[in-house]
Design a protein around this motif. Sequence first.
Motif, PDB file in Angstrom:
ATOM      1  N   ASP A 159       0.592  -1.463  -0.055  1.00  0.00           N
ATOM      2  CA  ASP A 159      -0.332   0.061   0.016  1.00  0.00           C
ATOM      3  C   ASP A 159       1.085   1.462   0.144  1.00  0.00           C
ATOM      4  N   TYR A 188       1.122   5.433   0.888  1.00  0.00           N
ATOM      5  CA  TYR A 188       0.908   6.178   1.256  1.00  0.00           C
ATOM      6  C   TYR A 188       1.531   7.645   0.877  1.00  0.00           C
ATOM      7  N   ASN A 189       0.154   8.681   1.532  1.00  0.00           N
ATOM      8  CA  ASN A 189       0.661  10.114   1.735  1.00  0.00           C
ATOM      9  C   ASN A 189       0.099  10.405   3.239  1.00  0.00           C
ATOM     10  N   GLY A 190       1.600  10.149   3.876  1.00  0.00           N
ATOM     11  CA  GLY A 190       0.957  10.807   5.058  1.00  0.00           C
ATOM     12  C   GLY A 190       0.233   9.491   5.882  1.00  0.00           C
ATOM     13  N   ASP A 191      -0.827  10.191   6.538  1.00  0.00           N
ATOM     14  CA  ASP A 191      -2.223   8.515   7.126  1.00  0.00           C
ATOM     15  C   ASP A 191      -2.726   8.075   6.043  1.00  0.00           C
ATOM     16  N   LYS A 192      -2.859   8.830   4.714  1.00  0.00           N
ATOM     17  CA  LYS A 192      -3.707   8.846   3.107  1.00  0.00           C
ATOM     18  C   LYS A 192      -3.402   7.246   2.437  1.00  0.00           C
ATOM     19  N   LYS A 193      -3.832   6.725   2.705  1.00  0.00           N
ATOM     20  CA  LYS A 193      -3.414   5.070   1.701  1.00  0.00           C
ATOM     21  C   LYS A 193      -4.247   6.201   0.164  1.00  0.00           C
ATOM     22  N   ILE A 194      -2.814   6.324  -0.843  1.00  0.00           N
ATOM     23  CA  ILE A 194      -3.000   6.302  -1.928  1.00  0.00           C
ATOM     24  C   ILE A 194      -3.411   5.016  -3.181  1.00  0.00           C
ATOM     25  N   THR A 195      -2.348   4.255  -3.036  1.00  0.00           N
ATOM     26  CA  THR A 195      -3.224   2.883  -3.923  1.00  0.00           C
ATOM     27  C   THR A 195      -2.747   1.756  -3.367  1.00  0.00           C
TER      28      THR A 195
END
Length: 108
Positions: free
Chosen positions: A16, A18-25
């Motif tokens: 996975d 991530y950008n920080g705590d956000k899953k991107i893809t």
Amino acid sequence: SFIEKQPDACGRYEFDFYNGDKKITEIKMPVPGFHNIYNACCAAAVCFHLGASVKSIIKGIEETVPEGGRMRVFNKEDITVIDDSYNASPLSMKEAILWYKHGTGHCT
């Protein structure tokens, strides 16, 4: 470990992104071996930072064709051969052996 998923039958992982705590893809590795994830993660992070689209990052990693001598696996009669001779450092040989030892080294 930051990779919680098990490899497929050929020892290829997915991770996975991530950008920080956000899953991107989620990105699926086209080459076997846990050690190859580090290069892919770094490449994805640099490309994302430089403004590449997520779609192009996924495509670039998932469609990678490794250079000859990089985790090329084939069978010769009843013997599995791992050609990781491009670098052939002690660390790369260790990772190839670990990949085989963990039972995923039977896919060609």
